[in-house]
Design a protein around this motif. Sequence first.
Motif, PDB file in Angstrom:
ATOM      1  N   VAL A 266       0.841  -1.195   0.000  1.00  0.00           N
ATOM      2  CA  VAL A 266       0.000   0.000   0.000  1.00  0.00           C
ATOM      3  C   VAL A 266       0.871   1.239   0.000  1.00  0.00           C
ATOM      4  O   VAL A 266       1.878   1.309   0.711  1.00  0.00           O
ATOM      5  CB  VAL A 266      -0.985   0.038   1.195  1.00  0.00           C
ATOM      6  CG1 VAL A 266      -2.064  -1.024   1.048  1.00  0.00           C
ATOM      7  CG2 VAL A 266      -0.277  -0.105   2.528  1.00  0.00           C
ATOM      8  N   ILE A 267       0.474   2.185  -0.835  1.00  0.00           N
ATOM      9  CA  ILE A 267       1.076   3.516  -0.822  1.00  0.00           C
ATOM     10  C   ILE A 267       0.110   4.382  -0.039  1.00  0.00           C
ATOM     11  O   ILE A 267      -1.050   4.547  -0.432  1.00  0.00           O
ATOM     12  CB  ILE A 267       1.283   4.045  -2.250  1.00  0.00           C
ATOM     13  CG1 ILE A 267       2.284   3.159  -2.994  1.00  0.00           C
ATOM     14  CG2 ILE A 267       1.758   5.507  -2.208  1.00  0.00           C
ATOM     15  CD1 ILE A 267       2.456   3.507  -4.455  1.00  0.00           C
ATOM     16  N   VAL A 268       0.572   4.898   1.093  1.00  0.00           N
ATOM     17  CA  VAL A 268      -0.289   5.654   2.004  1.00  0.00           C
ATOM     18  C   VAL A 268       0.066   7.130   1.893  1.00  0.00           C
ATOM     19  O   VAL A 268       1.220   7.523   2.085  1.00  0.00           O
ATOM     20  CB  VAL A 268      -0.118   5.166   3.459  1.00  0.00           C
ATOM     21  CG1 VAL A 268      -1.055   5.926   4.391  1.00  0.00           C
ATOM     22  CG2 VAL A 268      -0.378   3.659   3.551  1.00  0.00           C
ATOM     23  N   ALA A 269      -0.952   7.956   1.602  1.00  0.00           N
ATOM     24  CA  ALA A 269      -0.739   9.397   1.429  1.00  0.00           C
ATOM     25  C   ALA A 269      -1.939  10.151   1.956  1.00  0.00           C
ATOM     26  O   ALA A 269      -3.040   9.623   2.017  1.00  0.00           O
ATOM     27  CB  ALA A 269      -0.530   9.707  -0.054  1.00  0.00           C
ATOM     28  N   GLY A 270      -1.718  11.403   2.352  1.00  0.00           N
ATOM     29  CA  GLY A 270      -2.796  12.236   2.886  1.00  0.00           C
ATOM     30  C   GLY A 270      -2.351  12.912   4.162  1.00  0.00           C
ATOM     31  O   GLY A 270      -1.172  13.210   4.346  1.00  0.00           O
ATOM     32  N   VAL A 271      -3.289  13.120   5.071  1.00  0.00           N
ATOM     33  CA  VAL A 271      -2.992  13.840   6.316  1.00  0.00           C
ATOM     34  C   VAL A 271      -3.528  13.103   7.531  1.00  0.00           C
ATOM     35  O   VAL A 271      -4.382  12.254   7.402  1.00  0.00           O
ATOM     36  CB  VAL A 271      -3.602  15.257   6.287  1.00  0.00           C
ATOM     37  CG1 VAL A 271      -2.898  16.136   5.283  1.00  0.00           C
ATOM     38  CG2 VAL A 271      -5.086  15.241   6.056  1.00  0.00           C
ATOM     39  N   LYS A 272      -3.067  13.469   8.652  1.00  0.00           N
ATOM     40  CA  LYS A 272      -1.848  14.123   9.042  1.00  0.00           C
ATOM     41  C   LYS A 272      -0.807  13.059   9.314  1.00  0.00           C
ATOM     42  O   LYS A 272      -1.114  12.013   9.868  1.00  0.00           O
ATOM     43  CB  LYS A 272      -2.079  14.971  10.269  1.00  0.00           C
ATOM     44  CG  LYS A 272      -2.954  16.163  10.008  1.00  0.00           C
ATOM     45  CD  LYS A 272      -3.227  17.143  11.111  1.00  0.00           C
ATOM     46  CE  LYS A 272      -2.807  16.913  12.478  1.00  0.00           C
ATOM     47  NZ  LYS A 272      -3.206  17.945  13.443  1.00  0.00           N
ATOM     48  N   THR A 273       0.438  13.365   8.979  1.00  0.00           N
ATOM     49  CA  THR A 273       1.514  12.369   9.059  1.00  0.00           C
ATOM     50  C   THR A 273       1.592  11.721  10.429  1.00  0.00           C
ATOM     51  O   THR A 273       1.697  10.505  10.544  1.00  0.00           O
ATOM     52  CB  THR A 273       2.874  13.029   8.745  1.00  0.00           C
ATOM     53  OG1 THR A 273       2.765  13.792   7.555  1.00  0.00           O
ATOM     54  CG2 THR A 273       3.958  11.984   8.600  1.00  0.00           C
ATOM     55  N   ASN A 274       1.543  12.521  11.474  1.00  0.00           N
ATOM     56  CA  ASN A 274       1.761  12.009  12.823  1.00  0.00           C
ATOM     57  C   ASN A 274       0.519  11.423  13.475  1.00  0.00           C
ATOM     58  O   ASN A 274       0.593  10.905  14.588  1.00  0.00           O
ATOM     59  CB  ASN A 274       2.351  13.103  13.720  1.00  0.00           C
ATOM     60  CG  ASN A 274       1.471  14.339  13.781  1.00  0.00           C
ATOM     61  OD1 ASN A 274       1.099  14.891  12.740  1.00  0.00           O
ATOM     62  ND2 ASN A 274       1.118  14.769  14.964  1.00  0.00           N
ATOM     63  N   VAL A 275      -0.618  11.458  12.799  1.00  0.00           N
ATOM     64  CA  VAL A 275      -1.837  10.930  13.408  1.00  0.00           C
ATOM     65  C   VAL A 275      -2.411   9.820  12.520  1.00  0.00           C
ATOM     66  O   VAL A 275      -2.110   8.653  12.709  1.00  0.00           O
ATOM     67  CB  VAL A 275      -2.874  12.056  13.668  1.00  0.00           C
ATOM     68  CG1 VAL A 275      -4.077  11.514  14.435  1.00  0.00           C
ATOM     69  CG2 VAL A 275      -2.251  13.206  14.450  1.00  0.00           C
ATOM     70  N   CYS A 276      -3.234  10.177  11.552  1.00  0.00           N
ATOM     71  CA  CYS A 276      -3.924   9.170  10.737  1.00  0.00           C
ATOM     72  C   CYS A 276      -2.985   8.406   9.814  1.00  0.00           C
ATOM     73  O   CYS A 276      -3.173   7.207   9.600  1.00  0.00           O
ATOM     74  CB  CYS A 276      -5.063   9.809   9.952  1.00  0.00           C
ATOM     75  SG  CYS A 276      -6.361  10.450  11.039  1.00  0.00           S
ATOM     76  N   ILE A 277      -1.982   9.061   9.269  1.00  0.00           N
ATOM     77  CA  ILE A 277      -1.031   8.347   8.418  1.00  0.00           C
ATOM     78  C   ILE A 277      -0.258   7.344   9.260  1.00  0.00           C
ATOM     79  O   ILE A 277      -0.140   6.170   8.908  1.00  0.00           O
ATOM     80  CB  ILE A 277      -0.082   9.332   7.689  1.00  0.00           C
ATOM     81  CG1 ILE A 277      -0.875  10.255   6.760  1.00  0.00           C
ATOM     82  CG2 ILE A 277       1.005   8.574   6.936  1.00  0.00           C
ATOM     83  CD1 ILE A 277      -1.645   9.564   5.656  1.00  0.00           C
ATOM     84  N   ARG A 278       0.253   7.792  10.382  1.00  0.00           N
ATOM     85  CA  ARG A 278       1.024   6.880  11.240  1.00  0.00           C
ATOM     86  C   ARG A 278       0.190   5.697  11.694  1.00  0.00           C
ATOM     87  O   ARG A 278       0.637   4.549  11.628  1.00  0.00           O
ATOM     88  CB  ARG A 278       1.574   7.607  12.457  1.00  0.00           C
ATOM     89  CG  ARG A 278       2.405   6.666  13.317  1.00  0.00           C
ATOM     90  CD  ARG A 278       2.814   7.273  14.652  1.00  0.00           C
ATOM     91  NE  ARG A 278       3.607   6.307  15.368  1.00  0.00           N
ATOM     92  CZ  ARG A 278       4.935   6.336  15.457  1.00  0.00           C
ATOM     93  NH1 ARG A 278       5.620   7.289  14.875  1.00  0.00           N
ATOM     94  NH2 ARG A 278       5.574   5.407  16.125  1.00  0.00           N
TER      95      ARG A 278
END
Length: 187
Positions: free
Chosen positions: A123-135
Amino acid sequence: MNPTPETALLLVDVINSFYEQDQTNYYPEVEKTLPALASLLDTARARDALVVHAVERHYRGLADFEFAKLPRHHQAGEHDVNFFPGFEPAERVREIVIPKRRYSAFYATDLELLLREQSITRVIVAGVKTNVCIRATVQDAFAGGFEVVVPREATNSNRPHLAEATLEDIERYFGHVVSLHEAEALL
C-alpha cells in the motif's frame, strides 16, 4: 523494494476539513501536499490500480470515544467530511470509499479484507496528518503484513517536528519513505 507486488493507493482524509481554508483542521502547509496527491491519484487511475479513499466519518449526534480527545468533528452529512474538490472518487470499479471512525484506516473497517481479496500486498499511504492518521494507518498496515510506502511529498502535519519524527519512525520500523517519483513507479 520489489516492484512486482500488487499495489494499492490509499488516500487518507483528503477532505474539506483539512484542505479548505476556514475549516477547523485546515493549516496552510497542507496545500503543499495537493500536487503530489493529485499526481498519485492520476497515476493510479491511469494504471488501473486500486484506489481507496479512507475518510474519517462519525455518526451524527451519537457518542463516540474519539470525542473524549477531540471536539465533535467529521460527522456524516456535514460539509467538512466531503471530498476536497478534485479528489472525489471516480466512477470506476477499482476505486472505493472506506469510512473510518478512528485514526487508522484499518481499525474496525473491512480494508484489510478488501485488500487481501484483491491480492494487494503493498500500500502507498498518502494524505494527512503524518503524525496521526497516516502513522496509525501505516502501523496497522505493517502489523497486517502489508509492505508500506509513504511518499514524502504527499503527507505533512501542522506539527512539522512530529511529521519528521513520524517519517523517521516509518522508515525505521514500518515501511519505506520515498519520493513521489519512486512511489508512482510502484503503481
